[in-house]
Motif scaffolding. Structure first.
Motif, PDB file in Angstrom:
ATOM      1  N   GLU A 368       0.828  -1.211   0.000  1.00  0.00           N
ATOM      2  CA  GLU A 368       0.000   0.000   0.000  1.00  0.00           C
ATOM      3  C   GLU A 368       0.859   1.257   0.000  1.00  0.00           C
ATOM      4  O   GLU A 368       0.570   2.221  -0.725  1.00  0.00           O
ATOM      5  N   GLN A 369       1.932   1.267   0.781  1.00  0.00           N
ATOM      6  CA  GLN A 369       2.823   2.427   0.792  1.00  0.00           C
ATOM      7  C   GLN A 369       3.462   2.648  -0.575  1.00  0.00           C
ATOM      8  O   GLN A 369       3.599   3.791  -1.029  1.00  0.00           O
ATOM      9  N   ALA A 370       3.835   1.571  -1.243  1.00  0.00           N
ATOM     10  CA  ALA A 370       4.415   1.693  -2.579  1.00  0.00           C
ATOM     11  C   ALA A 370       3.379   2.195  -3.578  1.00  0.00           C
ATOM     12  O   ALA A 370       3.682   3.054  -4.431  1.00  0.00           O
ATOM     13  N   LEU A 371       2.159   1.689  -3.484  1.00  0.00           N
ATOM     14  CA  LEU A 371       1.118   2.095  -4.432  1.00  0.00           C
ATOM     15  C   LEU A 371       0.742   3.558  -4.261  1.00  0.00           C
ATOM     16  O   LEU A 371       0.448   4.246  -5.243  1.00  0.00           O
ATOM     17  N   VAL A 372       0.730   4.041  -3.034  1.00  0.00           N
ATOM     18  CA  VAL A 372       0.432   5.463  -2.807  1.00  0.00           C
ATOM     19  C   VAL A 372       1.422   6.335  -3.571  1.00  0.00           C
ATOM     20  O   VAL A 372       1.052   7.325  -4.218  1.00  0.00           O
ATOM     21  N   LYS A 373       2.687   5.961  -3.520  1.00  0.00           N
ATOM     22  CA  LYS A 373       3.701   6.732  -4.228  1.00  0.00           C
ATOM     23  C   LYS A 373       3.561   6.585  -5.744  1.00  0.00           C
ATOM     24  O   LYS A 373       3.638   7.575  -6.486  1.00  0.00           O
ATOM     25  N   LEU A 374       3.327   5.376  -6.223  1.00  0.00           N
ATOM     26  CA  LEU A 374       3.222   5.145  -7.664  1.00  0.00           C
ATOM     27  C   LEU A 374       2.002   5.847  -8.256  1.00  0.00           C
ATOM     28  O   LEU A 374       2.055   6.376  -9.367  1.00  0.00           O
ATOM     29  N   VAL A 375       0.903   5.852  -7.502  1.00  0.00           N
ATOM     30  CA  VAL A 375      -0.291   6.569  -7.974  1.00  0.00           C
ATOM     31  C   VAL A 375      -0.033   8.065  -7.999  1.00  0.00           C
ATOM     32  O   VAL A 375      -0.396   8.762  -8.958  1.00  0.00           O
ATOM     33  N   ALA A 376       0.603   8.597  -6.956  1.00  0.00           N
ATOM     34  CA  ALA A 376       0.890  10.029  -6.897  1.00  0.00           C
ATOM     35  C   ALA A 376       1.779  10.474  -8.047  1.00  0.00           C
ATOM     36  O   ALA A 376       1.645  11.599  -8.551  1.00  0.00           O
ATOM     37  N   THR A 383      -7.848   0.370 -10.360  1.00  0.00           N
ATOM     38  CA  THR A 383      -9.091   0.059 -11.050  1.00  0.00           C
ATOM     39  C   THR A 383      -9.808  -1.061 -10.291  1.00  0.00           C
ATOM     40  O   THR A 383      -9.258  -1.659  -9.361  1.00  0.00           O
ATOM     41  N   ASP A 384     -11.040  -1.348 -10.706  1.00  0.00           N
ATOM     42  CA  ASP A 384     -11.792  -2.436 -10.079  1.00  0.00           C
ATOM     43  C   ASP A 384     -11.124  -3.787 -10.323  1.00  0.00           C
ATOM     44  O   ASP A 384     -11.318  -4.727  -9.539  1.00  0.00           O
ATOM     45  N   ARG A 385     -10.356  -3.893 -11.388  1.00  0.00           N
ATOM     46  CA  ARG A 385      -9.697  -5.157 -11.719  1.00  0.00           C
ATOM     47  C   ARG A 385      -8.323  -5.299 -11.093  1.00  0.00           C
ATOM     48  O   ARG A 385      -7.714  -6.366 -11.169  1.00  0.00           O
ATOM     49  N   GLY A 386      -7.813  -4.213 -10.514  1.00  0.00           N
ATOM     50  CA  GLY A 386      -6.496  -4.271  -9.904  1.00  0.00           C
ATOM     51  C   GLY A 386      -5.681  -3.027 -10.220  1.00  0.00           C
ATOM     52  O   GLY A 386      -6.222  -1.981 -10.597  1.00  0.00           O
ATOM     53  N   ILE A 387      -4.376  -3.145 -10.088  1.00  0.00           N
ATOM     54  CA  ILE A 387      -3.457  -2.037 -10.318  1.00  0.00           C
ATOM     55  C   ILE A 387      -3.018  -2.069 -11.785  1.00  0.00           C
ATOM     56  O   ILE A 387      -2.410  -3.047 -12.236  1.00  0.00           O
ATOM     57  N   LEU A 388      -3.321  -0.991 -12.498  1.00  0.00           N
ATOM     58  CA  LEU A 388      -3.028  -0.937 -13.931  1.00  0.00           C
ATOM     59  C   LEU A 388      -1.823  -0.040 -14.186  1.00  0.00           C
ATOM     60  O   LEU A 388      -1.837   1.146 -13.830  1.00  0.00           O
ATOM     61  N   PRO A 389      -0.747  -0.562 -14.794  1.00  0.00           N
ATOM     62  CA  PRO A 389       0.417   0.276 -15.105  1.00  0.00           C
ATOM     63  C   PRO A 389       0.068   1.319 -16.162  1.00  0.00           C
ATOM     64  O   PRO A 389      -0.710   1.060 -17.087  1.00  0.00           O
ATOM     65  N   ARG A 390       0.674   2.492 -16.029  1.00  0.00           N
ATOM     66  CA  ARG A 390       0.523   3.545 -17.025  1.00  0.00           C
ATOM     67  C   ARG A 390       1.814   3.631 -17.843  1.00  0.00           C
ATOM     68  O   ARG A 390       2.874   3.126 -17.426  1.00  0.00           O
ATOM     69  N   PRO A 391       1.768   4.261 -19.005  1.00  0.00           N
ATOM     70  CA  PRO A 391       2.935   4.216 -19.913  1.00  0.00           C
ATOM     71  C   PRO A 391       4.249   4.667 -19.289  1.00  0.00           C
ATOM     72  O   PRO A 391       5.304   4.084 -19.578  1.00  0.00           O
ATOM     73  N   ALA A 392       4.227   5.696 -18.435  1.00  0.00           N
ATOM     74  CA  ALA A 392       5.487   6.208 -17.881  1.00  0.00           C
ATOM     75  C   ALA A 392       6.200   5.189 -17.014  1.00  0.00           C
ATOM     76  O   ALA A 392       7.408   5.317 -16.763  1.00  0.00           O
TER      77      ALA A 392
END
Length: 442
Positions: A368-376, A383-392
């Motif tokens: 969760e701590q890692a995802l907070v940073k990656l989302v920011a 997403t409802d299906r999970g964590i979706l990588p973005r192009p960057a």
């Protein structure tokens, strides 16, 4: 004046202007005696140029006086929840809903109060204000009798101390929280007056829903001409390039994308000139990259961010490793899969991690701590299906090592030095660029 001296003076002026602009982007409220007093003096010296640039390019107003400099920012998007107010403690936890309500009630009480106030007296006024029927109907209740409620108020007051709205005269917040004492503050009314950044006062908003109220508070005048519509688009795009780590084309409307396609060079050049940020243009979008010190034209480069990646420490290491894992995925990844990946990584890297990170069951919190940073940072999206990588996020993908042929080195005499016939060169296919633009706290 012409000649080398004039060039040096012009270069120094441009470097000072850039430092002042970067300081305002990092801290939109600067005070004369605060931790950024040197930056405050630079802002006052270049106030006219800064005011003109921000008004023309982003529609933000800059107010300066002897006590404070306040850049009234409007976000480029109203749906980004990653720019939270945070505790002043080392943990820097984001404010909860209750603390945001307390902050608003505290500001209202200070506005109506005297030039000095005791924390106990301020708490009484906040409790009275919280008894408003609309707040009660919304489920907001404060008695400040419990320790956790007093801790929330203390966190709000410490934020106002850091911002320069309050100045501590005597006492300590811990004494108030424990019930053994009180604290006395000076209220800096000029700084307090600069806190609101909305175009319209909240009391003038008639909408009831949260999203609708935000839209009305930040709404511009009627866009009844092409010139005004284009200006609104330019302001929004420039705000997002300054505030957001990455501007993705698929997040834009058709009109915004068409305008950016035509004016991209002009917009990014104006930002680079003022801030020193470098435009990195890709097929999927644009990032204004904060260059490392070796690139910077002056000032303190590579510091225009509130979220760094890569970062030292256990959490920074885990975040980087999970970023590499997500970058190689073909679709959404469930948080449970990421937790399992952390368990696998702990076997290989656990000796470099903190003891708490190696404890059984710590994986979900680390993820969760890692995802907070990656989302920011705009690298992934939930997403409802999970964590979706973005192009960057692709810049953090690690490819297979490449073994290349050795190139014979030559000494000054022109003869090749004695070297082995081959040399193994490990080149992970990963590019880690400098930190991208600031996410300031609004």
């Amino acid at each position: 004046m012409t000649g080398p001296l004039a060039e040096v003076l012009d270069g120094q002026r441009e470097a000072d202007l850039q430092r002042a602009a970067r300081a305002l982007l990092k801290e939109p409220l600067l005070t004369s005696d605060g931790p950024h007093s040197d930056a405050f003096r630079l802002v006052r010296r270049h106030a006219a140029e800064l005011r003109e640039w921000f008004e023309r390019n982003v529609g933000w107003s800059l107010r300066t006086d002897a006590d404070a400099a306040r850049l009234r920012k409007t976000p480029g998007t109203l749906t980004d929840a990653t720019h939270a107010a945070r505790e002043t403690s080392r943990a820097a936890l984001p404010f909860t809903r209750r603390r945001y309500v307390l902050l608003c009630l505290t500001l209202a009480a200070l506005e109506r109060g005297e030039s000095q106030v005791a924390l106990g007296r301020l708490a009484e006024q906040v409790v009275l204000a919280a008894a408003d029927p609309e707040l009660v109907a919304a489920g907001i209740a404060f008695t400040l009798e419990r320790r956790d409620e007093r801790l929330d108020l203390a966190a709000v007051v410490r934020l106002l101390l850091r911002l320069g709205v309050l100045r501590r005269v005597a006492g300590d917040e811990e004494a108030y929280v424990s019930g053994s004492g009180d604290v006395l503050y000076d209220v800096r009314r000029r700084v307090l007056a600069g806190m609101p950044a909305a175009r319209r006062g909240p009391s003038m908003i008639e909408a009831q829903g949260f999203e609708e109220r935000l839209v009305e508070m930040t709404a511009q005048t009627a866009l009844d001409s092409d010139e005004l519509r284009f200006r609104a688009i330019r302001w929004k795009l420039t705000r997002r390039l300054l505030d957001d780590p990455v501007l993705y084309y698929d997040d834009l409307t058709d009109d915004e994308l068409a305008y950016l396609t035509r004016q991209r060079g002009f917009i990014t050049a104006r930002i680079s000139e003022l801030t020193g940020l470098v435009a990195e243009v890709r097929a999927e979008g644009i990032a204004m990259v904060d260059p490392p010190p070796a690139w910077g034209p002056g000032g303190a480069p590579n510091d225009l961010t509130d979220v760094r990646m890569p970062e030292q420490g256990t959490h920074g290491h885990i975040t980087l490793l999970l970023a590499g894992h997500l970058a190689q995925s073909d679709g959404p990844v469930e948080p449970a899969e990421l937790a399992a990946r952390v368990r696998e990584l702990a076997v290989q890297h656990g000796s470099f991690w903190s003891k708490s990170a190696r404890e059984p069951g710590a994986e979900p919190e680390l993820v969760e701590q890692a995802l907070v940073k990656l989302v920011a940072l705009g690298l992934v999206v939930r997403t409802d299906r999970g964590i979706l990588p973005r192009p960057a996020l692709a810049r953090y993908a690690v490819g297979a090592p490449v073994v290349g042929e050795a190139v014979p080195a030559r000494h000054p005499g022109g003869l090749p030095e004695t070297t082995p016939s081959t040399k193994k060169t490990v080149r992970p296919d990963v590019t880690v660029t400098p930190d991208v633009t600031v996410k300031d706290e609004r």
